[in-house]
Design a protein around this motif. Structure first.
Motif, PDB file in Angstrom:
ATOM      1  N   VAL A  11      -0.420  -1.612   1.124  1.00 63.46           N
ATOM      2  CA  VAL A  11      -0.987  -0.748   0.096  1.00 63.46           C
ATOM      3  C   VAL A  11      -0.100  -0.664  -1.125  1.00 63.46           C
ATOM      4  N   ARG A  12       1.207  -0.543  -0.932  1.00 63.37           N
ATOM      5  CA  ARG A  12       2.085  -0.258  -2.071  1.00 63.37           C
ATOM      6  C   ARG A  12       3.015  -1.431  -2.401  1.00 63.37           C
ATOM      7  N   SER A  51     -12.242   3.224  -9.259  1.00 65.48           N
ATOM      8  CA  SER A  51     -10.969   3.611  -9.860  1.00 65.48           C
ATOM      9  C   SER A  51     -11.119   4.799 -10.801  1.00 65.48           C
ATOM     10  N   GLN A  74      -2.261   8.057  -8.359  1.00 67.56           N
ATOM     11  CA  GLN A  74      -1.913   8.256  -6.953  1.00 67.56           C
ATOM     12  C   GLN A  74      -3.160   8.371  -6.076  1.00 67.56           C
ATOM     13  N   ASP A  76      -5.840   6.651  -6.718  1.00 62.34           N
ATOM     14  CA  ASP A  76      -6.464   5.329  -6.707  1.00 62.34           C
ATOM     15  C   ASP A  76      -6.020   4.455  -5.541  1.00 62.34           C
ATOM     16  N   TYR A  77      -4.834   4.708  -4.970  1.00 59.36           N
ATOM     17  CA  TYR A  77      -4.415   3.895  -3.817  1.00 59.36           C
ATOM     18  C   TYR A  77      -5.472   3.976  -2.714  1.00 59.36           C
ATOM     19  N   LYS A  78      -5.813   5.206  -2.319  1.00 52.50           N
ATOM     20  CA  LYS A  78      -6.777   5.371  -1.236  1.00 52.50           C
ATOM     21  C   LYS A  78      -8.175   4.940  -1.665  1.00 52.50           C
ATOM     22  N   LEU A  81      -8.297   1.156  -1.772  1.00 45.47           N
ATOM     23  CA  LEU A  81      -8.206   0.658  -0.403  1.00 45.47           C
ATOM     24  C   LEU A  81      -9.549   0.808   0.305  1.00 45.47           C
ATOM     25  N   THR A  93      -3.516  -6.109  -0.909  1.00 48.05           N
ATOM     26  CA  THR A  93      -2.382  -5.330  -1.404  1.00 48.05           C
ATOM     27  C   THR A  93      -2.756  -4.672  -2.721  1.00 48.05           C
ATOM     28  N   ILE A  94      -2.183  -3.482  -2.954  1.00 46.84           N
ATOM     29  CA  ILE A  94      -2.461  -2.712  -4.160  1.00 46.84           C
ATOM     30  C   ILE A  94      -1.145  -2.211  -4.728  1.00 46.84           C
ATOM     31  N   GLU A 102       6.371   2.356 -10.180  1.00 45.48           N
ATOM     32  CA  GLU A 102       5.317   2.455  -9.184  1.00 45.48           C
ATOM     33  C   GLU A 102       4.836   3.913  -9.119  1.00 45.48           C
ATOM     34  N   ALA A 104       3.307   5.594  -6.913  1.00 48.97           N
ATOM     35  CA  ALA A 104       3.538   6.295  -5.652  1.00 48.97           C
ATOM     36  C   ALA A 104       4.941   6.880  -5.571  1.00 48.97           C
TER      37      ALA A 104
END
Length: 604
Positions: A11-12, A51, A74, A76-78, A81, A93-94, A102, A104
């Motif tokens: 993810v990160r 997004s 923050q 947008d990661y989930k 995914l 991967t994101i 970064e 996160a």
């Protein structure tokens, strides 16, 4: 490695620029968005749609602050995914950076003071497909999503829908406590396959227990139970829960209604149901005013009590004065009262009674009338309604044939079928309403039957810029009495917003010497092409035609007229605001240049 572990591990991580999103200029302008090397166009569109950062770039006003940008990044990661999962990408991967950091790693309580550049990098990886796809046991007749098959895209959404369909299948068979009791999901990265084994636990077949009413209500509890009509002792069905909720809501007596199933099974495999009830305000008072260049000024008002006798009965008193200063005759008056009692004979059959005093000063006739009617309304389904009444009509009329007084005993019957997706702005479906009113002349007039049918159909093409084709047909007949014997207000006219736009109101009838009276037969045809220009604005082209004849049924010996025009629609939360301009195109009278019609909701 499990699907969850495989996806979360990347993810990160920073990756090559397979998908990039740049935001610049302190968010003063919408940023350019470039996704490159993504073969799946649907995935690219889904990533944009998922997004929050991309959504922020579309804002022309109220540009986000740096803190809001960080929060969106923050989140947008989930979100991204979830998009990858739903499209079968379990090894992607994101990475999201704000001015090179970064997202996160930035504490939410210490956001940067400014953000000048945002970069989102997504590397989807390879698409996974289902290897093994099993769900068991299934109830008879359960329909599983087509995507849950070996070789299909391993979508997380398909997995969720499959589990939901399996549980719903058992619940529809009376197994109210059916659950997904086990799920074994593994990803084979070498073969790019996801193996899914879902296990259902149907639980016991249950019957409805008692309906327990909670909440303070002035409606008697036994009446709440009667109106809900939940079949205690019968096999559980989620459809019955939905129908009981609808019955309570449509009374208008309750501001909020929620039916919930008990957590624990009751004695003898019964399931108690709890109804949470909140009363709506008992009394309502309303006023209205409408101004039309053609019809003049209309003033109206009403008073309504929504729990008149303590059993969710409704009493409504209303008055209206219309045609003030208009060009459609003189001034019309009406004063009426209507009483309704829900669930009178059973949970889906209501009783109604109304009385009305009315004066109609129309172009071709004058009428003073007293109506008294009582009957039943049967709601067979949310789409089908039937009514049967018994009425008494006492009227004094004046028309081209002179003055008349009559008393009628009526037996009005209606059937209504409404399968439109939206009654105020239909795009697909159909609507049919058929009315038949046999009448027995106790004095004056003559015995007969008045019938009327209204049929409408809708079809929409092209989802992007929708084009809706709308068609309408109306057919009316007065059978039995001659034209001179028929009640004046039972006859048919054509012209105006409800029939033929562009023609004057009730301009077409049957000529008797130099004057006009309504006909015993009517045929109306309308067609519209509605084009959506934006989400809020649409344009409409339309054509209407109307026929009125002296005969009881259409035989072509009567007169036709027609009109056509264009219109503008502005969509609101209560329906589109309608503005139509129409001109007459054929018929006896085509001297008027144009007519303008304004209202809420489509013309039909």
């Amino acid at each position: 490695m499990s699907v969850k572990q495989a996806a979360l591990s990347g993810v990160r991580r920073a990756a090559m620029g397979t998908a990039l999103l740049f935001l610049g200029g302190g968010f003063t302008h919408a940023a350019d968005v470039n996704f490159s090397n993504i073969a799946d166009e649907n995935l690219e569109d889904a990533l944009r749609g998922g997004s929050l950062l991309y959504e922020q770039t579309l804002l022309e006003e109220n540009k986000p602050s740096a803190g809001e940008v960080l929060a969106a990044a923050q989140a947008d990661y989930k979100r991204l995914l979830a998009v990858l999962y739903d499209n079968g990408y379990f090894g992607g991967t994101i990475a999201i950076s704000l001015d090179g950091r970064e997202a996160a790693s930035i504490p939410p309580v210490q956001p940067p003071s400014t953000v000048s550049k945002v970069q989102i990098t997504v590397e989807p990886g390879a698409k996974f497909k289902f290897g093994r796809a099993r769900i068991a046991p299934l109830a008879e007749g359960t329909e599983i999503p087509e995507g849950f098959l070996e070789g299909k895209t391993a979508s997380l959404g398909v997995l969720k829908n499959t589990a939901s369909a399996g549980v719903s299948g058992w619940r529809n068979q009376g197994h109210a406590k059916a659950t997904l009791s086990g799920q074994d999901l593994t990803a084979n990265h070498a073969d790019l396959k996801v193996n899914a084994d879902l296990t259902l636990d149907p639980g016991p077949k249950l019957r409805f227990g008692p309906l327990v009413v909670q909440g303070e209500s002035d409606v008697r509890r036994e009446r709440i139970i009667d109106i809900a009509g939940l079949p205690e002792g019968e096999v559980y069905s989620p459809d019955e829960i939905r129908l009981a909720t609808q019955r309570l809501r449509r009374t208008g007596a309750f501001g909020a209604v929620a039916l919930s199933e008990a957590e624990l099974v009751g004695p003898n495999l019964t399931l108690p149901i709890t109804a949470q009830i909140t009363d709506a305000p008992k009394r309502r008072l309303g006023f209205g005013a409408e101004l039309s260049t053609l019809d003049g000024l209309t003033l109206s008002g009403y008073w309504q009590h929504r729990n008149f006798l303590g059993g969710a009965e409704s009493l409504r008193l209303e008055a209206e004065v219309s045609g003030i200063g208009g060009g459609t005759g003189g001034t019309d008056y009406s004063l009426g009262a209507r009483f309704e009692r829900p669930a009178t004979f059973n949970e889906d059959t209501n009783f109604y009674a109304f009385t009305q005093i009315e004066q109609l000063d129309e172009v071709s006739y004058f009428s003073r009338q007293f109506d008294l009617e009582a009957g039943i309304e049967r709601i067979a389904s949310p789409e089908r309604t039937y009514t049967l009444g018994l009425g008494l009509v006492r009227a004094e009329t004046e028309d081209v044939f002179g003055e008349d007084k009559y008393t009628l005993l009526t037996l009005p019957v209606t059937a209504e079928f409404d399968y439109r997706d939206d009654p105020l702005n239909a795009k697909d479906g159909f609507y049919i309403k058929a009315e038949a009113t046999p009448f027995l002349a106790l004095s004056g007039a003559a015995d007969g039957l008045r019938s009327f049918v209204d049929v409408r159909g809708y079809k929409t093409f092209n989802a992007g810029k929708p084009v809706t084709l709308a068609l309408r047909g109306q057919l009316g007949s007065v059978y039995g009495p001659t034209l001179a014997q028929a009640p004046s207000d039972y006859l048919f006219y054509s012209g105006g917003g409800g029939t033929v736009r562009g023609q004057e109101y009730q301009s077409l009838g049957v000529a008797v010497g130099d004057e006009t009276i309504g006909g015993r037969s009517f045929l109306g045809l309308s067609a519209e092409v509605r084009v959506g220009v934006t989400d809020s604005i649409g344009i409409v082209g339309f054509a209407d035609a109307g026929y009125v004849g002296q005969e009881e049924f259409y035989d072509g010996s009567g007169e036709w007229h027609s009109g056509a025009g264009i219109g503008l629609r502005y969509n609101t939360s209560i329906g589109p605001i309608r503005f139509d301009v129409a001109v007459p195109t054929s018929g006896p009278d085509t001297d008027e240049n144009f007519q303008v019609y304004i209202g809420i909701g489509q013309s039909f």
